[in-house]
Design an enzyme around this catalytic site. Structure first.
Site, PDB file in Angstrom:
ATOM      1  CB  SER A 142      -6.394   5.726  35.855  1.00  8.30           C
ATOM      2  OG  SER A 142      -7.468   6.517  35.390  1.00  8.30           O
ATOM      3  CE1 TYR A 155      -5.327   4.495  30.387  1.00  8.91           C
ATOM      4  CE2 TYR A 155      -7.257   5.056  31.697  1.00  8.91           C
ATOM      5  CZ  TYR A 155      -5.925   5.255  31.374  1.00  8.91           C
ATOM      6  OH  TYR A 155      -5.193   6.206  32.051  1.00  8.91           O
TER       7      TYR A 155
HETATM    8  N1  NAP Z   1      -4.065  12.606  31.803  1.00  9.32           N
HETATM    9  C1  NAP Z   1      -4.987  11.948  32.501  1.00  9.32           C
HETATM   10  O1  NAP Z   1      -6.156  12.373  32.568  1.00  9.32           O
HETATM   11  C2  NAP Z   1      -4.626  10.707  33.270  1.00  9.32           C
HETATM   12  C3  NAP Z   1      -5.573  10.198  34.157  1.00  9.32           C
HETATM   13  C4  NAP Z   1      -5.292   9.012  34.837  1.00  9.32           C
HETATM   14  C5  NAP Z   1      -4.082   8.372  34.636  1.00  9.32           C
HETATM   15  N2  NAP Z   1      -3.165   8.894  33.762  1.00  9.32           N
HETATM   16  C6  NAP Z   1      -1.928   8.151  33.551  1.00  9.32           C
HETATM   17  O2  NAP Z   1      -0.826   9.001  33.686  1.00  9.32           O
HETATM   18  C7  NAP Z   1       0.267   8.507  32.928  1.00  9.32           C
HETATM   19  C8  NAP Z   1       0.892   9.640  32.120  1.00  9.32           C
HETATM   20  O3  NAP Z   1      -0.030  10.078  31.136  1.00  9.32           O
HETATM   21  P1  NAP Z   1      -0.180  11.603  30.683  1.00  9.32           P
HETATM   22  O4  NAP Z   1      -1.545  12.014  31.045  1.00  9.32           O
HETATM   23  O5  NAP Z   1       0.960  12.414  31.138  1.00  9.32           O
HETATM   24  O6  NAP Z   1      -0.202  11.421  29.082  1.00  9.32           O
HETATM   25  P2  NAP Z   1       0.824  11.862  27.946  1.00  9.32           P
HETATM   26  O7  NAP Z   1       1.074  13.318  28.000  1.00  9.32           O
HETATM   27  O8  NAP Z   1       0.256  11.302  26.685  1.00  9.32           O
HETATM   28  O9  NAP Z   1       2.155  11.104  28.344  1.00  9.32           O
HETATM   29  C9  NAP Z   1       2.316   9.731  28.142  1.00  9.32           C
HETATM   30  C10 NAP Z   1       3.792   9.430  28.138  1.00  9.32           C
HETATM   31  O10 NAP Z   1       3.955   8.015  27.933  1.00  9.32           O
HETATM   32  C11 NAP Z   1       4.982   7.841  26.982  1.00  9.32           C
HETATM   33  N3  NAP Z   1       4.837   6.585  26.281  1.00  9.32           N
HETATM   34  C12 NAP Z   1       3.776   6.110  25.582  1.00  9.32           C
HETATM   35  N4  NAP Z   1       4.067   4.913  25.052  1.00  9.32           N
HETATM   36  C13 NAP Z   1       5.337   4.615  25.418  1.00  9.32           C
HETATM   37  C14 NAP Z   1       6.204   3.537  25.186  1.00  9.32           C
HETATM   38  N5  NAP Z   1       5.841   2.482  24.439  1.00  9.32           N
HETATM   39  N6  NAP Z   1       7.439   3.566  25.722  1.00  9.32           N
HETATM   40  C15 NAP Z   1       7.835   4.617  26.465  1.00  9.32           C
HETATM   41  N7  NAP Z   1       7.061   5.671  26.724  1.00  9.32           N
HETATM   42  C16 NAP Z   1       5.832   5.679  26.206  1.00  9.32           C
HETATM   43  C17 NAP Z   1       4.893   9.040  26.058  1.00  9.32           C
HETATM   44  O11 NAP Z   1       6.166   9.312  25.478  1.00  9.32           O
HETATM   45  P3  NAP Z   1       6.640   8.928  23.982  1.00  9.32           P
HETATM   46  O12 NAP Z   1       5.415   9.028  23.107  1.00  9.32           O
HETATM   47  O13 NAP Z   1       7.682   9.969  23.692  1.00  9.32           O
HETATM   48  O14 NAP Z   1       7.203   7.565  24.112  1.00  9.32           O
HETATM   49  C18 NAP Z   1       4.545  10.147  27.037  1.00  9.32           C
HETATM   50  O15 NAP Z   1       5.706  10.705  27.589  1.00  9.32           O
HETATM   51  C19 NAP Z   1      -0.295   7.372  32.070  1.00  9.32           C
HETATM   52  O16 NAP Z   1       0.035   6.133  32.656  1.00  9.32           O
HETATM   53  C20 NAP Z   1      -1.792   7.600  32.135  1.00  9.32           C
HETATM   54  O17 NAP Z   1      -2.530   6.425  31.927  1.00  9.32           O
HETATM   55  C21 NAP Z   1      -3.407  10.057  33.092  1.00  9.32           C
END
Ligand code: NAP
Length: 246
Positions: A142, A155
């Site tokens: 991130s 985080y």
């Molecule tokens: N969105 C942003 O602004 C942003 C910015 C920087 C980095 N990121 C990173 O990008 C990645 C994806 O995030 P996103 O933005 O797409 O958020 P999201 O829509 O909330 O997706 C997160 C995913 O992680 C899964 N997850 C959470 N806990 C889990 C567990 N214990 N076991 C297996 N799967 C799990 C969730 O699926 P289930 O709940 O179905 O398990 C979901 O599919 C993350 O690592 C996040 O930190 C996002």
């Protein structure tokens, strides 16, 4: 032909946001997907969408905080498709809070999902990648893996750790032709802020997310890293909304 065609790609956190968008993007370029997350209904729906568009995808309900479940996920990929070309360690949570509030369960959860989940993923795919002398591990860090803000302390700690783990992995496995990529997004419009329970922080974060870019932008960056020739490693990409300052 795309360098993604026929590659077997395991994606954690495929049930929403960046993981889901990446699955769709890679499927459209001919990858064979192994989808993992905890929500079965979302995985079923995504598999159906990919198959209806002519793509190939299987799924397994997987909690990344379980080493055993991550090993079983890699085993499924090897049994069904015979190899793992790429692991996208994408699952993550972001329950921001101020330290004095002692949201200790949320700290533990972040450490388990964002750090241990990434390590278990790496551990599960390395033996077969080392044997084939080919592979690619893509870890989601991130902007918070570069910059710490008040409220994002834990985080950010997990996302700094993802970058450290990625760099160590790169140095350990470059001789085995295993590529390592860090993807460091800024604000992306997904379900990620939903996990924030600190109501002193949540409204401000939701306001900042009004300028978020879509998950497809990150999926394109991941596809770009994968489609490079095997002697070219894209080691990190920072991808922010143009108007995001820090
Ligand atoms: N969105 C942003 O602004 C942003 C910015 C920087 C980095 N990121 C990173 O990008 C990645 C994806 O995030 P996103 O933005 O797409 O958020 P999201 O829509 O909330 O997706 C997160 C995913 O992680 C899964 N997850 C959470 N806990 C889990 C567990 N214990 N076991 C297996 N799967 C799990 C969730 O699926 P289930 O709940 O179905 O398990 C979901 O599919 C993350 O690592 C996040 O930190 C996002």
């Amino acid at each position: 032909m795309s360098n993604i065609q026929g590659k077997v790609v395991v994606i954690t956190g495929a049930s929403s946001g960046i993981g889901e968008a990446t699955a769709k993007k890679l499927a459209s370029k001919g990858a064979k997907l192994v989808l993992a997350a905890r929500r079965l209904d979302r995985l079923e729906q995504l598999q159906k969408e990919i198959q209806d568009s002519g793509g190939v995808a299987i799924y397994q309900v997987t909690d990344v905080t379980s080493n055993e479940q991550m090993e079983a996920l890699a085993q499924l990929a090897l049994t069904q498709f015979g190899k793992i070309d790429v692991l996208v360690n994408n699952a993550g949570i972001m329950p921001h809070s101020l330290l004095y509030k002692k949201h200790i369960d949320e700290w533990n959860q972040m450490i388990d999902v964002n750090i241990k989940g990434v390590l278990y993923g790496i551990a599960a795919v390395l033996p077969s990648m080392r044997e084939r002398k080919e592979g690619h591990v893509i870890n989601l860090s991130s902007v918070a893996g570069h910059v710490v803000g008040a409220g994002s302390t834990v985080y950010a700690g997990t996302k700094f750790a993802v970058r450290a783990i990625s760099e160590g992995l790169r140095k350990e496995e470059l001789g085995n032709n295993i590529r390592v990529t860090i993807i460091s997004p800024g604000a992306v419009a997904t379900e990620l802020p939903n996990s924030i329970t600190d109501m002193d922080l949540k409204p401000g974060i939701l306001e900042a997310y009004k300028g978020a870019i879509d998950a497809e932008s990150i999926a394109s960056a991941i596809a770009f890293a994968i489609e490079q020739p095997s002697n070219v490693a894209i080691n990190e990409m920072l991808i922010r909304p143009t108007h995001q300052e820090r």
